[in-house]
Design a protein around this motif. Structure first.
Motif, mmCIF file in Angstrom:
data_model
loop_
_atom_site.group_PDB
_atom_site.id
_atom_site.type_symbol
_atom_site.label_atom_id
_atom_site.label_comp_id
_atom_site.label_asym_id
_atom_site.label_seq_id
_atom_site.Cartn_x
_atom_site.Cartn_y
_atom_site.Cartn_z
ATOM 1 N N ASP A 86 0.857 -1.174 0.000
ATOM 2 C CA ASP A 86 0.000 0.000 0.000
ATOM 3 C C ASP A 86 0.901 1.234 0.000
ATOM 4 N N ASP A 87 0.643 2.170 -0.884
ATOM 5 C CA ASP A 87 1.516 3.344 -0.960
ATOM 6 C C ASP A 87 1.558 4.136 0.341
ATOM 7 N N ALA A 88 0.485 4.017 1.126
ATOM 8 C CA ALA A 88 0.426 4.778 2.363
ATOM 9 C C ALA A 88 1.367 4.212 3.431
ATOM 10 N N ALA A 89 1.795 2.963 3.237
ATOM 11 C CA ALA A 89 2.599 2.321 4.278
ATOM 12 C C ALA A 89 4.006 2.910 4.319
ATOM 13 N N VAL A 90 4.437 3.300 5.519
ATOM 14 C CA VAL A 90 5.810 3.785 5.667
ATOM 15 C C VAL A 90 6.447 3.033 6.831
ATOM 16 N N ILE A 91 6.212 1.746 6.848
ATOM 17 C CA ILE A 91 6.744 0.898 7.911
ATOM 18 C C ILE A 91 8.102 0.372 7.445
ATOM 19 N N ALA A 92 9.150 0.667 8.192
ATOM 20 C CA ALA A 92 10.475 0.182 7.794
ATOM 21 C C ALA A 92 11.369 0.117 9.015
ATOM 22 N N ALA A 93 12.360 -0.750 8.948
ATOM 23 C CA ALA A 93 13.212 -1.037 10.114
ATOM 24 C C ALA A 93 14.002 0.186 10.571
ATOM 25 N N ASP A 94 14.155 1.171 9.709
ATOM 26 C CA ASP A 94 14.956 2.339 10.109
ATOM 27 C C ASP A 94 14.082 3.543 10.492
ATOM 28 N N HIS A 95 12.840 3.294 10.852
ATOM 29 C CA HIS A 95 11.920 4.393 11.154
ATOM 30 C C HIS A 95 11.667 4.618 12.643
ATOM 31 N N ALA A 96 12.365 3.882 13.508
ATOM 32 C CA ALA A 96 12.155 4.090 14.949
ATOM 33 C C ALA A 96 12.727 5.444 15.368
ATOM 34 N N ARG A 97 12.005 6.152 16.233
ATOM 35 C CA ARG A 97 12.409 7.493 16.685
ATOM 36 C C ARG A 97 12.383 7.544 18.207
#
Lengths: 339, 339
Positions: B154-165
């Protein structure tokens, strides 16, 4: 033959021939039935968004893992690329799962991985994802590799196993049986006058050249396990046509023929890993053959027979002595762990 | 540690932990380097035509092949579906390659295939292509299955291993260690007061529910081989953040904890096959947790810690007795052939 729950798996269930077909039709197909699997092709083609995507998988368990002309790694990449190419797809991305036996030499793994890397580069594909499992010593024989691949199908492509028509010509891209006999010679540690080398190669470039001619190519198959005879039978069944092959026209290297005779094998049932069989509109066959002859992977291409209306689903062989006999699917297993 | 060509493959190279990482970084990555593989995710996401396609593969070598709560077939389907789901993809199509040992009971194959079929139906995926190889008796231990999968992102998905903040909350969807300890109990033929069952399940439905809340989910992982500790370390490294986990908040079934103590294992390193760890924006964590609690696969979900700016790449564990220790990647191999 019906597959019985009281039976055990036999080597023939992995042969690619008659028993493989029975296992698929009686065990796998009833469980997973869907329009893609039902086609019984070497790949599935699905629509994802606006793209037509081809998807395929193959397990490689060949022994020995290094052999004249290649190794299990090159085989795994080329085999999966070829399954994509045979449906008219451009091979793009591969995955690789490794099952390694504890104690497998790191040096051999590197050599195999390097060979896979070269094979990927040669075909312009990227290995984008993978997995490695290690099992204790004795739980697997050294190394098994499973590659899966995805490719994009050109909308213009209409290559499919059920597209053969009476009158079409059958073309093989080169000599038959090289891979299987290279493995057998290496396994038996035979000292031959001239070494038999595996033909493992990716066929994308040859197929591009063939399609560039505009020739009407109706079917393509890479005759791997089960050999040419099995591939032709699959095409004849799927297209509900008969086929006639002239045995004398099928190119076989003298050293391959010699070893086959020694071992009591028929080269038409022996695995190839860098050859294709094409079913082509009669009017285009001559022109296509010329183009194939100019390509390094098609130098020995040959028209070996034709598609007929008679005996649908069956392949008949015109033998050297003027007789005709039925060329059936491989029954049982000639050569375990050939790929 | 450097991987030396003079070494042999060790069980730890398939552990999913430190030695797996070394093998990938020193052998596979240099050979196949490309932008997808470099991400070292459990799946690759490519653009094909107008579609963003996720692609993954996993080999399954678990023993025993039947265990409380599942079998190798369900594991193979659910594991591959979960690898797709964890990047925000909708799982669509699977391939399966079977490597069978000669003599493997047909009855067991049917049982495994039926289990795969049910798992496919539960996730709404189609098994569209496959391969079967049979090796002689003694060349493999009964059955290995490699599944590969493709899904649409889904284009809306921005889940990725380098996205933790920093500030994000860490949520696990349920109890840790059930799968690994179910396998160990079965393998050791332990008679336990209450049977430990594998948690194998596909997480697509839970992730759909989570995403339906609109909560900002930054990372998702299924903590399989190497357990929760290894997954958190991978996320911390990829996102260049630190993490703090409160040991007392990590849900572990009493019987799993008991068996771990008996065997000298840490449940945070034990494989799960139906759980996820999510890194979630702090402001959304409470709301997300409520939704997870209403889903059958998230009933025991728990906030177990947080992401911090300190000690980037490292995960610290606040222990029950008030101390703090580093929770590292799995070193070596605790449990060979756990999946």
């Amino acid at each position: 033959m019906p597959v019985s729950d009281r039976d055990g798996i036999l080597l023939g269930h992995g042969s690619g021939g008659q028993m493989s077909t029975e296992l698929i039709e009686q065990v796998f197909l009833p469980a997973f039935r869907n329009p893609w699997l039902e086609r019984l092709d070497d790949q599935a083609v699905m629509t994802l968004g606006s793209a037509r995507v081809a998807f395929t998988t193959d397990a490689f368990v060949v022994t020995p893992i290094f052999f004249p002309g290649g190794d299990i790694g090159a085989l795994a990449v080329n085999g999966t690329v070829n399954d994509l190419v045979m449906c008219g797809a451009r091979a793009l991305h591969l995955s690789a799962s490794f099952i390694l036996e504890e104690g497998f030499p790191m040096e051999d793994l590197r050599r195999i991985v390097d060979s896979m890397s070269r094979a990927c580069a040669a075909s312009g594909v990227s290995l984008v994802t993978g997995d490695t499992k290690v099992v204790p010593h004795g739980s697997a024989d050294r190394i098994f590799i499973v590659t899966s691949g995805i490719g994009l199908v050109d909308d213009a492509a209409v290559i499919a196993a059920d597209h053969a028509r009476a009158g079409d010509r059958l073309i093989v891209s080169g000599t038959m049986g090289d891979h299987g006999m290279a493995i057998m010679a290496k396994r038996a540690e035979l000292e031959l006058d001239s070494e038999i080398r595996s033909d493992t190669t990716a066929l994308g470039s040859l197929v591009d050249a063939m399609r560039g001619t505009g020739a009407r190519v109706h079917c393509l198959r890479d005759p791997t396990r089960g050999g040419l005879a099995t591939s032709l039978n699959e095409l004849a069944r799927r297209s509900h046509v008969g086929m006639i092959v002239d045995e004398g026209l099928v190119p076989v290297r003298p050293e391959v023929r010699g070893l086959c005779e020694l071992l009591g094998l028929d080269p038409l049932y022996v695995a190839n890993e860098g050859k294709l069989v094409a079913v082509v509109d009669r009017a285009d066959a001559g022109r296509l053959l010329e183009t194939m002859h100019r390509h390094p992977d098609g130098r020995d291409a040959q028209i070996i027979g034709e598609v007929v209306d008679d005996h649908p689903g069956q392949v008949m062989l015109r033998t050297g002595i003027g007789g005709t006999r039925r060329l059936d699917l491989l029954v049982g297993e000639q050569l375990p762990r050939i790929c």
